[in-house]
Scaffold this motif. Structure first.
Motif, mmCIF file in Angstrom:
data_model
loop_
_atom_site.group_PDB
_atom_site.id
_atom_site.type_symbol
_atom_site.label_atom_id
_atom_site.label_comp_id
_atom_site.label_asym_id
_atom_site.label_seq_id
_atom_site.Cartn_x
_atom_site.Cartn_y
_atom_site.Cartn_z
ATOM 1 N N LYS A 2 0.978 -1.172 0.078
ATOM 2 C CA LYS A 2 -0.075 0.179 0.082
ATOM 3 C C LYS A 2 0.898 1.151 -0.003
ATOM 4 O O LYS A 2 1.743 1.317 0.992
ATOM 5 N N LEU A 3 0.853 2.010 -1.033
ATOM 6 C CA LEU A 3 1.383 3.176 -1.239
ATOM 7 C C LEU A 3 0.652 4.701 -1.353
ATOM 8 O O LEU A 3 -0.436 4.442 -1.746
ATOM 9 N N ALA A 4 1.072 5.477 -0.323
ATOM 10 C CA ALA A 4 0.439 6.505 -0.134
ATOM 11 C C ALA A 4 1.358 7.883 -0.670
ATOM 12 O O ALA A 4 2.273 7.870 -0.769
ATOM 13 N N VAL A 5 0.338 8.776 -1.160
ATOM 14 C CA VAL A 5 1.000 10.143 -1.643
ATOM 15 C C VAL A 5 0.244 11.161 -1.017
ATOM 16 O O VAL A 5 -0.961 11.065 -0.851
ATOM 17 N N THR A 6 0.829 12.330 -0.890
ATOM 18 C CA THR A 6 0.398 13.602 -0.155
ATOM 19 C C THR A 6 -0.426 14.020 -1.417
ATOM 20 O O THR A 6 0.205 14.289 -2.444
ATOM 21 N N PHE A 7 -1.765 14.603 -1.369
ATOM 22 C CA PHE A 7 -2.418 14.752 -2.275
ATOM 23 C C PHE A 7 -3.123 16.098 -2.412
ATOM 24 O O PHE A 7 -4.065 16.293 -1.501
ATOM 25 N N LYS A 8 -3.002 16.505 -3.501
ATOM 26 C CA LYS A 8 -4.143 18.017 -3.572
ATOM 27 C C LYS A 8 -4.225 18.548 -5.054
ATOM 28 O O LYS A 8 -3.339 18.625 -5.803
ATOM 29 N N GLU A 9 -5.459 18.263 -5.585
ATOM 30 C CA GLU A 9 -5.784 18.493 -7.188
ATOM 31 C C GLU A 9 -4.904 17.818 -8.028
ATOM 32 O O GLU A 9 -4.300 18.373 -8.941
ATOM 33 N N GLU A 10 -4.848 16.553 -7.831
ATOM 34 C CA GLU A 10 -4.171 15.523 -8.780
ATOM 35 C C GLU A 10 -2.564 15.692 -8.388
ATOM 36 O O GLU A 10 -1.897 14.899 -8.938
ATOM 37 N N GLN A 11 -1.999 16.575 -7.705
ATOM 38 C CA GLN A 11 -0.589 16.716 -7.538
ATOM 39 C C GLN A 11 -0.129 16.322 -6.335
ATOM 40 O O GLN A 11 -0.942 16.124 -5.192
ATOM 41 N N ILE A 12 1.280 15.992 -6.220
ATOM 42 C CA ILE A 12 1.722 15.462 -4.939
ATOM 43 C C ILE A 12 1.808 16.878 -4.081
ATOM 44 O O ILE A 12 2.496 17.904 -4.475
ATOM 45 N N PHE A 13 1.219 16.891 -2.981
ATOM 46 C CA PHE A 13 1.012 18.125 -2.090
ATOM 47 C C PHE A 13 2.509 18.252 -1.358
ATOM 48 O O PHE A 13 3.100 17.257 -1.151
ATOM 49 N N GLN A 14 3.041 19.490 -1.382
ATOM 50 C CA GLN A 14 4.294 19.563 -0.858
ATOM 51 C C GLN A 14 4.668 19.905 0.527
ATOM 52 O O GLN A 14 5.602 20.095 0.907
ATOM 53 N N HIS A 15 3.569 19.674 1.298
ATOM 54 C CA HIS A 15 3.950 19.974 2.804
ATOM 55 C C HIS A 15 3.297 18.811 3.573
ATOM 56 O O HIS A 15 2.054 18.742 4.055
ATOM 57 N N PHE A 16 3.962 17.846 3.869
ATOM 58 C CA PHE A 16 3.433 16.721 4.660
ATOM 59 C C PHE A 16 2.594 16.810 5.727
ATOM 60 O O PHE A 16 1.567 16.363 6.038
ATOM 61 N N GLY A 17 3.118 17.620 6.673
ATOM 62 C CA GLY A 17 2.284 17.966 7.831
ATOM 63 C C GLY A 17 1.220 18.963 7.784
ATOM 64 O O GLY A 17 0.347 19.048 8.608
ATOM 65 N N HIS A 18 1.052 19.263 6.540
ATOM 66 C CA HIS A 18 -0.386 20.202 6.285
ATOM 67 C C HIS A 18 -1.384 19.281 5.392
ATOM 68 O O HIS A 18 -2.177 20.103 4.945
ATOM 69 N N THR A 19 -0.774 18.247 5.082
ATOM 70 C CA THR A 19 -1.688 17.564 3.797
ATOM 71 C C THR A 19 -3.076 17.270 4.474
ATOM 72 O O THR A 19 -3.174 16.766 5.545
ATOM 73 N N GLU A 20 -4.130 17.424 3.554
ATOM 74 C CA GLU A 20 -5.541 17.322 4.072
ATOM 75 C C GLU A 20 -6.138 15.924 3.471
ATOM 76 O O GLU A 20 -6.898 15.486 3.910
#
Length: 134
Positions: A2-20
């Motif tokens: 199982k692989l996760a990516v930080t995600f926002k609007e199809e992109q990899i979100f750039q701040h792990f601690g603030h990922t929603e």
């Protein structure tokens, strides 16, 4: 896997601690067999490592990440590929093909180069468990 990516609007979100949101991919035989987008429900920094572990995630692709969060992921047994940007689905395919470009030394790099201009020392709603720019 199982692989996760930080995600926002199809992109990899750039701040792990603030990922929603995370997009979680189930991988079998080097192919994505299922994916879903899940909300973090406001969890932040170290709590996100536990959140991912509870989801059964063993690998994370993200942009910038601080030292405290990196340590929490290591403790949770989650392999980190940081310093990644671009479309989430494309980067997951690159990972599966062994061509993912990532930075194993990434630490809070988003503060300088990705337009996220908040300052750890002065951001009133953010307590850093790491030192930016290490």
């Amino acid at each position: 896997m199982k692989l996760a990516v930080t995600f926002k609007e199809e992109q990899i979100f750039q701040h792990f601690g603030h990922t929603e949101q995370f997009k979680i991919y189930e991988i079998e035989n080097q192919k994505v067999v299922k994916s879903q987008i899940i909300s973090t429900n406001g969890s932040g920094h170290g709590a996100l490592a536990t959140f991912l572990k509870d989801q059964g995630v063993d690998t994370l692709i993200c942009g910038g990440i601080g030292g405290g969060a990196k340590a929490a992921l290591t403790q949770a047994g989650i392999k980190l590929y940081g310093g990644v940007s671009g479309l989430a689905d494309e980067q997951v395919q690159a990972f599966l093909q062994g061509t993912l470009k990532y930075n194993p030394e990434v630490t809070c790099s988003h503060h300088d180069n990705h337009g996220d201009s908040h300052n750890c020392e002065s951001h009133e709603h953010h307590t850093c468990g790491h030192t930016c720019g290490e």
